[in-house]
Design an enzyme around this catalytic site. Structure first.
Site, short mmCIF file in Angstrom:
data_model
loop_
_atom_site.label_atom_id
_atom_site.label_comp_id
_atom_site.label_asym_id
_atom_site.label_seq_id
_atom_site.Cartn_x
_atom_site.Cartn_y
_atom_site.Cartn_z
N LYS A 91 47.38 46.68 65.94
CA LYS A 91 48.62 45.94 64.96
C LYS A 91 48.34 44.83 64.12
CE LYS A 91 51.96 47.64 68.17
NZ LYS A 91 51.15 48.40 69.06
C1 LIG Z 1 51.12 49.76 69.28
C2 LIG Z 1 50.10 50.67 69.83
C3 LIG Z 1 50.07 51.99 69.86
C4 LIG Z 1 51.23 52.70 69.36
O1 LIG Z 1 51.53 52.50 68.30
P1 LIG Z 1 52.58 53.36 67.36
O2 LIG Z 1 53.35 52.30 66.58
O3 LIG Z 1 53.67 53.87 68.39
O4 LIG Z 1 51.97 54.40 66.73
C5 LIG Z 1 48.99 52.60 70.49
N1 LIG Z 1 47.95 51.70 71.06
C6 LIG Z 1 47.99 50.37 71.18
C7 LIG Z 1 46.70 49.35 71.44
C8 LIG Z 1 49.11 49.61 70.54
O5 LIG Z 1 48.86 48.30 70.64
#
Ligand SMILES: *Cc1c(COP(=O)(O)O)cnc(C)c1O
Length: 458
Positions: A112
């Protein structure tokens, strides 16, 4: 570039409007009115050069070229409190056919950061222009909160309040939220679960007087700017190959894999997209059956994908329904009232031509972490393992090279990784003193009034 709402109830707006508003006022999600095309570059480019092309197209008419370039340099040039490598998202080759795209080299060691480091700086740039102030309020089970805090701490015009369920996030996740020493950052530990936190945030957004007075803004992946930032690495990687590539994407909210779909629409040579889900397999069930049906959320080893409603799916649905807002609104309406919707055979055939979905339970997640370590000497976190399992299931079907996404650094989930491999992963140097840093947070009762009162007083 103009953006339209999937629900068709508001006028088109530009990138700045989309950035500051987040969710459209008709309850829909913003998407570009048409897909800009990005051609194969004549020679290999840096990450920032690809970002200039992609985000240049998305921000056209809203940001000057030099302005965008400065923001991208500030965001993605390696620094002690930012990304640790000039490649930003390095590609690691595991064997002839399989590579891993490491998305965890930002300050909170999860993917993120790639979008939220940019979002914070885009907010800062816009707030400096207008002299406005905004209040960012968000709920998190762990990763989004720390990445949003790290991204927005430098935006002087933004006050940020992150609600998390008291005692639920892992210690690494909590410390990443509570040890940031910035006056505009507030970590709020709510005596409740993640759904309670989200319900409080919703109540604040639904209080028109409060929303307007504090200029509330959202940082979750309904904000188009986050999707736009994620499109960059797909295009960057796809053009680094000389044949079409497959991507395997662990997902819950459909944000990351939707960004891959956008990259494909923008002309990047992408073959299949694999949706990898954990036990909360609403998306996999949907691709198997043609029916999207809500179920209860279960806690898994990959908590950032423990999600029931994949909000970004609405953006894909808008396209497969021929960008028909009326049809989209009625489908979403029935999903809200009955907890399910079904799509016809033709629509499902179109979708299955693009996506394949695979689920993975906790036992298989653990086994996959262990097997990957044994086979390649490479350590993966539980979210990455969900994708690696999907690759193992599909490897004989997928034609051409495969890239699976590594969404978090293994040290973010040390217990799951250590119990699978026998080796405790170590935190990167920039976070080495995380366990010694001073924590700052406020415990609040499970009540919107308590949170509203805290924000009013701060
Ligand atoms: C947020 C997150 C995801 C999932 O992301 P999406 O927005 O649902 O595609 C997967 N892995 C990690 C480590 C995350 O922080």
């Amino acid at each position: 570039m103009q953006y339209i709402s999937t629900r068709g109830g508001v006028p088109a707006t530009d990138f700045t409007g989309v950035l500051m508003e987040g969710l459209a006022r008709d309850g829909g999600l913003y998407v570009p009115a048409s897909w800009p095309q990005i051609a194969r570059p004549l020679k290999p480019q840096s990450y920032i050069e690809t970002a200039m092309q992609v985000l240049g197209a998305f921000t056209k008419g809203s940001l000057e070229t030099a302005e965008l370039h400065q923001i991208l340099e500030n965001t993605y040039t390696p620094r002690a409190d930012g990304f640790s490598t000039p490649e930003v998202t390095p590609l690691v080759k595991l064997d002839d056919n399989l590579s891993v795209l490491e998305l965890f080299h930002g300050p909170t060691i999860a993917f993120k950061d790639v979008a939220l480091q940019l979002l914070g700086r885009l907010f800062d740039n816009q707030l400096k222009k207008t002299g406005q102030k905004i209040t960012i309020v968000g709920a998190t089970s762990g990763d989004t909160g720390s990445a949003a805090i790290e991204g927005c701490r430098h935006a002087a015009g933004a006050d940020i309040y992150i609600l998390y369920p008291n005692n639920r996030p892992s210690e690494v996740q909590r410390r990443q939220m509570t040890t940031v020493d910035a006056p505009n950052v507030h970590a709020l530990a709510v005596d409740g679960n993640f759904d309670d936190c989200q319900a409080i945030v919703k109540q604040l957004f639904n209080d028109p007087d409060f929303r307007v007075r504090h200029n509330l803004s959202a940082v979750n992946s309904i904000n188009w700017a986050r999707i736009a930032a994620q499109v960059v690495y797909y295009i960057h990687v796809a053009y680094s190959y000389d044949q079409p590539v497959n991507f395997v994407v662990p997902t819950g909210n459909f944000g990351n894999v939707y960004a891959a779909y956008v990259a494909k629409n923008m002309g990047a040579p992408i073959k299949r997209l694999v949706v990898a889900s954990n036990r909360n397999d609403i998306l996999t069930r949907f691709f198997e059956t043609g029916t999207m049906r809500m179920a209860d959320v279960e806690a898994t080893l990959s908590p950032s994908m423990d999600i029931q409603v994949s909000s970004n799916f609405e953006r894909l649905l808008f396209d497969v329904l021929g960008r028909d807002s009326a049809a989209l609104s009625s489908t979403m309406g029935s999903f809200r009232s009955t907890g399910e919707f079904s799509l016809g055979t033709d629509t499902m055939a179109t979708l299955r031509g693009l996506f394949t979905a695979v689920r993975c339970d906790d036992i298989t997640t653990s086994e996959t972490i262990a097997a990957t370590y044994k086979k390649y000497g490479y350590t993966i976190d539980p979210h990455t393992a969900v994708g690696m399992h999907a690759y193992n299931v599909l490897k004989n079907e997928l034609e051409g090279p495969v890239v699976t996404l590594a969404c978090a650094h293994p040290a973010k989930f040390p217990h799951a990784v250590e119990s699978a491999t026998g080796v405790r992963p170590t935190l990167p140097a920039a976070l080495a003193d995380l366990y010694e840093r001073q924590e700052r947070f406020t415990i609040l009762p499970n009540s919107a009034d308590a949170v509203r009162g805290f924000i009013e007083k701060a």
